[in-house]
Design a protein around this motif. Structure first.
Motif, PDB file in Angstrom:
ATOM      1  N   ARG A  78      -6.683  -0.145   9.871  1.00  0.00           N
ATOM      2  CA  ARG A  78      -5.978   1.123   9.672  1.00  0.00           C
ATOM      3  C   ARG A  78      -5.940   1.573   8.222  1.00  0.00           C
ATOM      4  NH1 ARG A  78      -4.197  -1.576  13.892  1.00  0.00           N
ATOM      5  NH2 ARG A  78      -3.771  -0.421  15.817  1.00  0.00           N
ATOM      6  N   GLY A  79      -6.690   0.875   7.365  1.00  0.00           N
ATOM      7  CA  GLY A  79      -6.729   1.292   5.969  1.00  0.00           C
ATOM      8  C   GLY A  79      -5.481   0.945   5.199  1.00  0.00           C
ATOM      9  N   ILE A  80      -4.825  -0.148   5.584  1.00  0.00           N
ATOM     10  CA  ILE A  80      -3.677  -0.649   4.818  1.00  0.00           C
ATOM     11  C   ILE A  80      -4.165  -1.922   4.117  1.00  0.00           C
ATOM     12  CG2 ILE A  80      -1.242  -1.355   4.911  1.00  0.00           C
ATOM     13  CD1 ILE A  80      -1.675   1.406   6.131  1.00  0.00           C
ATOM     14  N   LEU A  81      -4.358  -1.842   2.810  1.00  0.00           N
ATOM     15  CA  LEU A  81      -4.946  -2.959   2.072  1.00  0.00           C
ATOM     16  C   LEU A  81      -4.098  -3.323   0.869  1.00  0.00           C
ATOM     17  CD1 LEU A  81      -7.479  -1.256   3.366  1.00  0.00           C
ATOM     18  CD2 LEU A  81      -8.832  -2.666   1.848  1.00  0.00           C
ATOM     19  N   ASP A  82      -4.016  -4.616   0.597  1.00  0.00           N
ATOM     20  CA  ASP A  82      -3.428  -5.022  -0.683  1.00  0.00           C
ATOM     21  C   ASP A  82      -4.566  -5.148  -1.709  1.00  0.00           C
ATOM     22  OD1 ASP A  82      -4.672  -7.415  -0.060  1.00  0.00           O
ATOM     23  OD2 ASP A  82      -2.827  -8.601   0.062  1.00  0.00           O
ATOM     24  N   ALA A  83      -4.207  -5.468  -2.921  1.00  0.00           N
ATOM     25  CA  ALA A  83      -5.211  -5.479  -3.983  1.00  0.00           C
ATOM     26  C   ALA A  83      -6.327  -6.482  -3.688  1.00  0.00           C
ATOM     27  CB  ALA A  83      -4.530  -5.800  -5.318  1.00  0.00           C
ATOM     28  N   ALA A  84      -5.947  -7.653  -3.161  1.00  0.00           N
ATOM     29  CA  ALA A  84      -6.951  -8.691  -2.898  1.00  0.00           C
ATOM     30  C   ALA A  84      -7.934  -8.259  -1.812  1.00  0.00           C
ATOM     31  CB  ALA A  84      -6.247  -9.993  -2.497  1.00  0.00           C
TER      32      ALA A  84
END
Lengths: 130, 124
Positions: A85-91
């Motif tokens: 869903r395009g929810i990403l953390d930096a890593a």
């Protein structure tokens, strides 16, 4: 009692996330403990820092963030659900070579094993599906 | 995962149709994950969830993975208690011979007992 909460529904198209938020607040007010919040499937969208609802509407992800940080609650978004869903953390953004990341501070990306782990530590697991 | 916890018993109630949403797959993923972590997992198919059990699902047409195939993997993960609600079988006029694998047919009364006996119940 020790509770874990599973949020399945999206913040805007279902009442799941808002109801879960209110429920979590009520649990803490009553002196219960929240072992973990697990944002699964469409629920992962509650971890987005980029939601901009109209000013007269509640910003559900932001409200979650406030609650999570205020009480130091363990909050996990399911990795597969979030990535899709395009929810990403930096890593994750780095790993998949995406040009931005948007997971709200206070949320962590992890797997379904975290739900099973939470269930093992909780007296009750309450799911908000729709 | 903390290793000190004793195993939980899970009852997964799968009541969603196989391809109308992601719920069917989510229920199976939870069942498989719990089983992979050596928890005692039972699954009961109810309502439209009974359709997940049908043979010859054409999942490609829905752009999704075949739910029936995932169900046949349950036993490999030692989810040994796979059940279907009698009422759902009757409502959809199905016969257990149409299912991807053998399942125990259970009544509403039996499901009540299962819910009461499980440490965690998840309905999807």
């Amino acid at each position: 009692m020790k509770f874990s909460i599973v949020i399945h529904g999206a913040p805007w198209s279902s009442s799941a996330s808002h109801s879960a938020l209110r429920y979590a607040e009520a649990l803490l007010e009553c002196g219960h403990e929240i072992v973990r919040l697990f944002f699964y499937q469409d629920g992962a969208s509650s971890g987005s820092s980029l939601c901009v609802p109209p000013q007269d509407e509640i910003n559900i992800p932001e409200q979650w963030q406030v609650l999570i940080n205020k009480h130091g609650i363990d909050a996990v978004v399911c990795a597969a659900s979030a990535l899709k869903r395009g929810i990403l953390d930096a890593a994750e953004a780095d790993r998949y070579e995406k040009n931005a990341h948007n997971l709200l501070p206070g949320f962590a990306v992890s797997g379904l094993g975290q739900l099973i782990d939470a269930a093992g530590q909780s007296d009750r697991v309450v799911s908000f599906v729709q | 995962m903390s290793q000190s916890q004793s195993p939980c018993s899970y009852l997964i109630i799968a009541r969603s149709s196989p391809y109308g949403s992601q719920q069917a797959r989510a229920a199976l993923d939870i069942a498989l994950t719990a089983a992979a972590f050596e928890q005692a997992v039972s699954i009961v198919f109810m309502d439209a969830g009974v359709l997940q059990l049908l043979k010859n699902q054409q999942a490609d047409a829905a752009g999704m993975k075949n739910i029936g195939k995932v169900i046949t993997a349950l036993e490999l993960y030692e989810v040994n208690s796979i059940m279907v609600h009698q009422e759902a079988v009757d409502k959809y006029d199905l016969d257990p011979s149409q299912f991807v694998q053998s399942v125990d047919v259970v009544t509403s009364e039996e499901i009540k007992i299962l819910i009461a006996g499980a440490d965690q119940v998840m309905v999807l």
